[in-house]
Design a protein around this motif. Structure first.
Motif, PDB file in Angstrom:
ATOM      1  N   TYR A   8      51.485  42.634  32.892  1.00  0.00           N
ATOM      2  CA  TYR A   8      50.705  41.846  31.948  1.00  0.00           C
ATOM      3  C   TYR A   8      51.497  40.595  31.571  1.00  0.00           C
ATOM      4  CZ  TYR A   8      48.054  40.531  27.832  1.00  0.00           C
ATOM      5  OH  TYR A   8      47.293  39.821  26.928  1.00  0.00           O
ATOM      6  N   PRO A   9      50.919  39.439  31.458  1.00  0.00           N
ATOM      7  CA  PRO A   9      49.495  39.081  31.475  1.00  0.00           C
ATOM      8  C   PRO A   9      48.939  38.725  32.864  1.00  0.00           C
ATOM      9  CG  PRO A   9      50.762  37.180  30.850  1.00  0.00           C
ATOM     10  CD  PRO A   9      51.753  38.307  31.088  1.00  0.00           C
ATOM     11  N   PHE A  10      49.703  38.994  33.913  1.00  0.00           N
ATOM     12  CA  PHE A  10      49.212  38.622  35.251  1.00  0.00           C
ATOM     13  C   PHE A  10      48.254  39.660  35.818  1.00  0.00           C
ATOM     14  CE2 PHE A  10      53.260  36.567  34.452  1.00  0.00           C
ATOM     15  CZ  PHE A  10      52.835  35.253  34.475  1.00  0.00           C
ATOM     16  N   LYS A  11      48.260  40.861  35.235  1.00  0.00           N
ATOM     17  CA  LYS A  11      47.288  41.892  35.601  1.00  0.00           C
ATOM     18  C   LYS A  11      46.576  42.307  34.320  1.00  0.00           C
ATOM     19  CE  LYS A  11      48.600  43.633  39.955  1.00  0.00           C
ATOM     20  NZ  LYS A  11      49.915  44.009  40.405  1.00  0.00           N
ATOM     21  N   PRO A  12      45.282  42.634  34.419  1.00  0.00           N
ATOM     22  CA  PRO A  12      44.514  42.932  33.209  1.00  0.00           C
ATOM     23  C   PRO A  12      44.830  44.311  32.615  1.00  0.00           C
ATOM     24  CG  PRO A  12      43.150  43.237  35.152  1.00  0.00           C
ATOM     25  CD  PRO A  12      44.466  42.669  35.629  1.00  0.00           C
ATOM     26  N   PRO A  13      44.590  44.450  31.308  1.00  0.00           N
ATOM     27  CA  PRO A  13      44.711  45.771  30.688  1.00  0.00           C
ATOM     28  C   PRO A  13      43.531  46.652  31.105  1.00  0.00           C
ATOM     29  CG  PRO A  13      43.935  44.158  29.080  1.00  0.00           C
ATOM     30  CD  PRO A  13      44.203  43.422  30.355  1.00  0.00           C
ATOM     31  N   THR A  14      43.643  47.954  30.891  1.00  0.00           N
ATOM     32  CA  THR A  14      42.482  48.822  31.096  1.00  0.00           C
ATOM     33  C   THR A  14      42.024  49.301  29.727  1.00  0.00           C
ATOM     34  OG1 THR A  14      43.888  50.737  31.448  1.00  0.00           O
ATOM     35  CG2 THR A  14      43.117  49.619  33.410  1.00  0.00           C
ATOM     36  N   VAL A  15      40.719  49.372  29.576  1.00  0.00           N
ATOM     37  CA  VAL A  15      40.111  49.762  28.309  1.00  0.00           C
ATOM     38  C   VAL A  15      39.256  50.991  28.563  1.00  0.00           C
ATOM     39  CG1 VAL A  15      38.510  49.019  26.499  1.00  0.00           C
ATOM     40  CG2 VAL A  15      40.046  47.349  27.550  1.00  0.00           C
ATOM     41  N   SER A  16      39.461  52.030  27.749  1.00  0.00           N
ATOM     42  CA  SER A  16      38.625  53.230  27.906  1.00  0.00           C
ATOM     43  C   SER A  16      38.332  53.841  26.542  1.00  0.00           C
ATOM     44  CB  SER A  16      39.319  54.246  28.813  1.00  0.00           C
ATOM     45  OG  SER A  16      40.561  54.609  28.271  1.00  0.00           O
ATOM     46  N   PHE A  17      37.176  54.469  26.452  1.00  0.00           N
ATOM     47  CA  PHE A  17      36.747  55.094  25.200  1.00  0.00           C
ATOM     48  C   PHE A  17      37.223  56.540  25.170  1.00  0.00           C
ATOM     49  CE2 PHE A  17      34.250  51.417  24.695  1.00  0.00           C
ATOM     50  CZ  PHE A  17      33.784  51.391  23.390  1.00  0.00           C
ATOM     51  N   ALA A  18      38.025  56.874  24.148  1.00  0.00           N
ATOM     52  CA  ALA A  18      38.451  58.263  23.960  1.00  0.00           C
ATOM     53  C   ALA A  18      37.324  59.023  23.256  1.00  0.00           C
ATOM     54  CB  ALA A  18      39.728  58.313  23.133  1.00  0.00           C
ATOM     55  N   THR A  19      36.499  58.295  22.503  1.00  0.00           N
ATOM     56  CA  THR A  19      35.335  58.874  21.839  1.00  0.00           C
ATOM     57  C   THR A  19      34.166  58.798  22.820  1.00  0.00           C
ATOM     58  OG1 THR A  19      36.139  57.956  19.748  1.00  0.00           O
ATOM     59  CG2 THR A  19      33.841  58.719  19.795  1.00  0.00           C
ATOM     60  N   LYS A  20      33.451  59.911  22.989  1.00  0.00           N
ATOM     61  CA  LYS A  20      32.285  59.888  23.883  1.00  0.00           C
ATOM     62  C   LYS A  20      31.253  58.904  23.347  1.00  0.00           C
ATOM     63  CE  LYS A  20      30.321  63.581  26.109  1.00  0.00           C
ATOM     64  NZ  LYS A  20      30.558  63.347  27.505  1.00  0.00           N
ATOM     65  N   ILE A  21      30.672  58.141  24.256  1.00  0.00           N
ATOM     66  CA  ILE A  21      29.684  57.132  23.854  1.00  0.00           C
ATOM     67  C   ILE A  21      28.589  57.056  24.924  1.00  0.00           C
ATOM     68  CG2 ILE A  21      31.045  55.249  24.896  1.00  0.00           C
ATOM     69  CD1 ILE A  21      30.056  53.454  22.538  1.00  0.00           C
ATOM     70  N   ASP A  63      32.189  60.376  31.474  1.00  0.00           N
ATOM     71  CA  ASP A  63      33.102  61.496  31.713  1.00  0.00           C
ATOM     72  C   ASP A  63      34.238  61.459  30.700  1.00  0.00           C
ATOM     73  OD1 ASP A  63      34.611  59.329  32.483  1.00  0.00           O
ATOM     74  OD2 ASP A  63      34.572  59.791  34.614  1.00  0.00           O
ATOM     75  N   GLU A  64      35.227  62.317  30.899  1.00  0.00           N
ATOM     76  CA  GLU A  64      36.333  62.356  29.933  1.00  0.00           C
ATOM     77  C   GLU A  64      37.203  61.102  29.995  1.00  0.00           C
ATOM     78  OE1 GLU A  64      37.471  63.864  33.747  1.00  0.00           O
ATOM     79  OE2 GLU A  64      35.901  64.604  32.417  1.00  0.00           O
ATOM     80  N   LYS A  65      37.057  60.308  31.055  1.00  0.00           N
ATOM     81  CA  LYS A  65      37.857  59.073  31.152  1.00  0.00           C
ATOM     82  C   LYS A  65      37.304  57.981  30.241  1.00  0.00           C
ATOM     83  CE  LYS A  65      39.442  59.595  35.926  1.00  0.00           C
ATOM     84  NZ  LYS A  65      38.486  60.537  36.500  1.00  0.00           N
ATOM     85  N   GLY A  66      35.984  57.902  30.101  1.00  0.00           N
ATOM     86  CA  GLY A  66      35.369  56.881  29.251  1.00  0.00           C
ATOM     87  C   GLY A  66      35.707  55.465  29.679  1.00  0.00           C
ATOM     88  N   SER A  67      35.834  55.247  31.001  1.00  0.00           N
ATOM     89  CA  SER A  67      36.216  53.922  31.497  1.00  0.00           C
ATOM     90  C   SER A  67      35.142  52.900  31.179  1.00  0.00           C
ATOM     91  CB  SER A  67      36.416  53.966  33.010  1.00  0.00           C
ATOM     92  OG  SER A  67      37.316  54.999  33.336  1.00  0.00           O
ATOM     93  N   MET A  68      35.597  51.730  30.771  1.00  0.00           N
ATOM     94  CA  MET A  68      34.660  50.675  30.423  1.00  0.00           C
ATOM     95  C   MET A  68      34.667  49.608  31.510  1.00  0.00           C
ATOM     96  SD  MET A  68      34.436  48.563  26.916  1.00  0.00           S
ATOM     97  CE  MET A  68      32.791  48.327  26.285  1.00  0.00           C
ATOM     98  N   CYS A  69      33.476  49.226  31.911  1.00  0.00           N
ATOM     99  CA  CYS A  69      33.346  48.201  32.939  1.00  0.00           C
ATOM    100  C   CYS A  69      33.182  46.852  32.241  1.00  0.00           C
ATOM    101  CB  CYS A  69      32.127  48.518  33.797  1.00  0.00           C
ATOM    102  SG  CYS A  69      31.890  47.318  35.092  1.00  0.00           S
TER     103      CYS A  69
END
Length: 152
Positions: free
Chosen positions: A62-75, A83-89
Motif C-alpha cells: 500500500y498505496p501501490f496495491k489496493p486494500p481489501t474491504v469485507s463485511f464481518a456482519t452479514k448483509i 458467505d462468511e467472507k463478506g467480500s465487497m466488490c
C-alpha cells in the motif's frame, strides 16, 4: 518504511475527523495493516439504524496495491458476497482501477455510499441484483430483515 508512515497518517486523520457514519480502529494495536471499521447504515437505505463491522486489510505494498474491504456482519446486498467472507466488490479497489493517490477515507465513504446506492451491474450476488432491479420493495424488505437480525 513509506507505507507504514502513510497508513499511520491516514489512520490518525480518520480517527480525528472520521467521515459521517464511520468509525475506525486497529484490529490489533501491533498491526497497522488490519483495521476494524464500524459503519452505520445510511439514512434512507434499508440498512439504516444498523451498525456493520467491516474489515479493511492493507497490503504491505500500500498505496501501490489496493486494500481489501469485507463485511464481518452479514448483509443482504448485491455487491457483497453472501458467505462468511463478506467480500465487497468495489470498482475502485480493482488492481487495474486503483490509484496510489486514493485514500482509505474515500474507500470507506464509497463503501458506505454503495449501501445506499447498490450497483447491480457490478454485482457479486446475481440473484440479489436481479431482485434489486425487478422487485425493489422485496429487496428492501429482506435487507431490512437481515439488518435487524445481524447488524447491532
Amino acid at each position: 518504511m513509506g507505507s507504514q508512515k502513510r497508513i499511520a497518517k491516514e489512520l490518525a486523520e480518520l480517527t480525528e475527523s472520521p467521515p459521517a457514519g464511520i468509525m475506525v480502529e486497529l484490529a490489533d494495536e501491533a498491526n497497522l495493516y488490519e483495521w476494524k471499521v464500524h459503519m452505520e447504515g445510511p439514512e434512507k437505505s434499508p440498512f439504516h439504524k444498523g451498525k456493520f463491522l467491516v474489515k479493511l486489510s492493507l497490503p504491505t505494498e500500500y498505496p501501490f496495491k489496493p486494500p481489501t474491504v469485507s463485511f464481518a456482519t452479514k448483509i443482504y446486498h448485491p455487491n457483497v458476497t453472501n458467505d462468511e467472507k463478506g467480500s465487497m466488490c468495489l470498482g475502485m479497489l480493482r488492481a487495474d482501477e486503483w490509484k496510489p493517490s486514493s485514500k482509505i477515507s474515500a474507500v470507506l465513504q464509497f463503501a458506505r455510499q454503495l449501501l445506499a446506492e447498490p450497483m447491480p451491474d457490478d454485482a457479486v450476488e446475481g440473484r440479489i441484483a436481479e431482485q434489486y432491479r425487478n422487485d425493489r420493495s422485496r429487496y428492501e424488505e429482506v435487507a431490512r430483515e437481515w439488518t435487524r437480525k445481524h447488524a447491532c
